[in-house]
Design a protein around this motif. Structure first.
Motif, PDB file in Angstrom:
ATOM      1  N   LEU A  29       0.785  -1.198   0.088  1.00  0.00           N
ATOM      2  CA  LEU A  29       0.176  -0.123   0.101  1.00  0.00           C
ATOM      3  C   LEU A  29       0.942   1.321  -0.136  1.00  0.00           C
ATOM      4  O   LEU A  29       0.448   2.516  -0.316  1.00  0.00           O
ATOM      5  N   GLU A  30       1.988   1.352   0.406  1.00  0.00           N
ATOM      6  CA  GLU A  30       2.984   2.294   0.325  1.00  0.00           C
ATOM      7  C   GLU A  30       3.793   2.464  -0.950  1.00  0.00           C
ATOM      8  O   GLU A  30       4.467   3.439  -1.224  1.00  0.00           O
ATOM      9  N   PRO A  32       4.486   3.856  -4.468  1.00  0.00           N
ATOM     10  CA  PRO A  32       4.313   5.292  -5.000  1.00  0.00           C
ATOM     11  C   PRO A  32       3.031   5.240  -5.926  1.00  0.00           C
ATOM     12  O   PRO A  32       2.099   6.023  -6.005  1.00  0.00           O
ATOM     13  N   ARG A  35      -0.149   4.603  -4.162  1.00  0.00           N
ATOM     14  CA  ARG A  35      -0.563   5.916  -3.562  1.00  0.00           C
ATOM     15  C   ARG A  35      -0.952   6.932  -4.588  1.00  0.00           C
ATOM     16  O   ARG A  35      -2.063   7.858  -4.413  1.00  0.00           O
ATOM     17  N   ARG A  36      -0.590   6.843  -5.762  1.00  0.00           N
ATOM     18  CA  ARG A  36      -1.017   7.759  -6.838  1.00  0.00           C
ATOM     19  C   ARG A  36      -2.148   7.506  -7.315  1.00  0.00           C
ATOM     20  O   ARG A  36      -3.490   8.347  -7.559  1.00  0.00           O
ATOM     21  N   ALA A  39      -4.967   8.510  -5.174  1.00  0.00           N
ATOM     22  CA  ALA A  39      -5.339   9.831  -4.927  1.00  0.00           C
ATOM     23  C   ALA A  39      -6.107  10.077  -6.170  1.00  0.00           C
ATOM     24  O   ALA A  39      -6.860  11.196  -6.237  1.00  0.00           O
TER      25      ALA A  39
END
Length: 101
Positions: A29-30, A32, A35-36, A39
């Motif tokens: 989950l961390e 990149p 995460r993008r 978002a």
């Protein structure tokens, strides 16, 4: 009865996706890319919903909604406060619907 089956399948699917997300390791989950995507996906869904609701109706309704959306876009470009943006969209749409019947 078919609608209730669709609702049940959707509810079970949503729960399964949530359970899958909770069962993933934190390292995944961390990442990149994850995460993008996390978002940007809600923004894309909101834009798609706005487009479908605006342009998915018959001509006079779709035209007035499109005009309201354009008025909101102009207000955003002028950096108006959020309530002014919403007010411009509502006033434009309501005014045109009043004129077109």
């Amino acid at each position: 009865m078919t609608a209730w089956i669709a609702i049940g399948v959707t509810a079970v699917g949503c729960y399964a996706v949530k359970l899958l997300g909770l069962s993933l390791p934190a390292a995944r989950l961390e990442h990149p890319l994850v995460r993008r995507l996390a978002a940007l996906v809600p923004l894309a869904l909101l834009a798609a919903l706005t487009a479908v609701q605006t342009f998915g109706a018959e001509w006079p309704v779709a035209a007035t909604r499109a005009a309201g959306l354009a008025a909101a876009a102009v207000a955003l470009l002028l950096r108006a406060p959020f309530l002014v943006v919403i007010g411009a969209a509502v006033a434009t749409t309501a005014g045109l619907r009043l004129l077109t019947g």
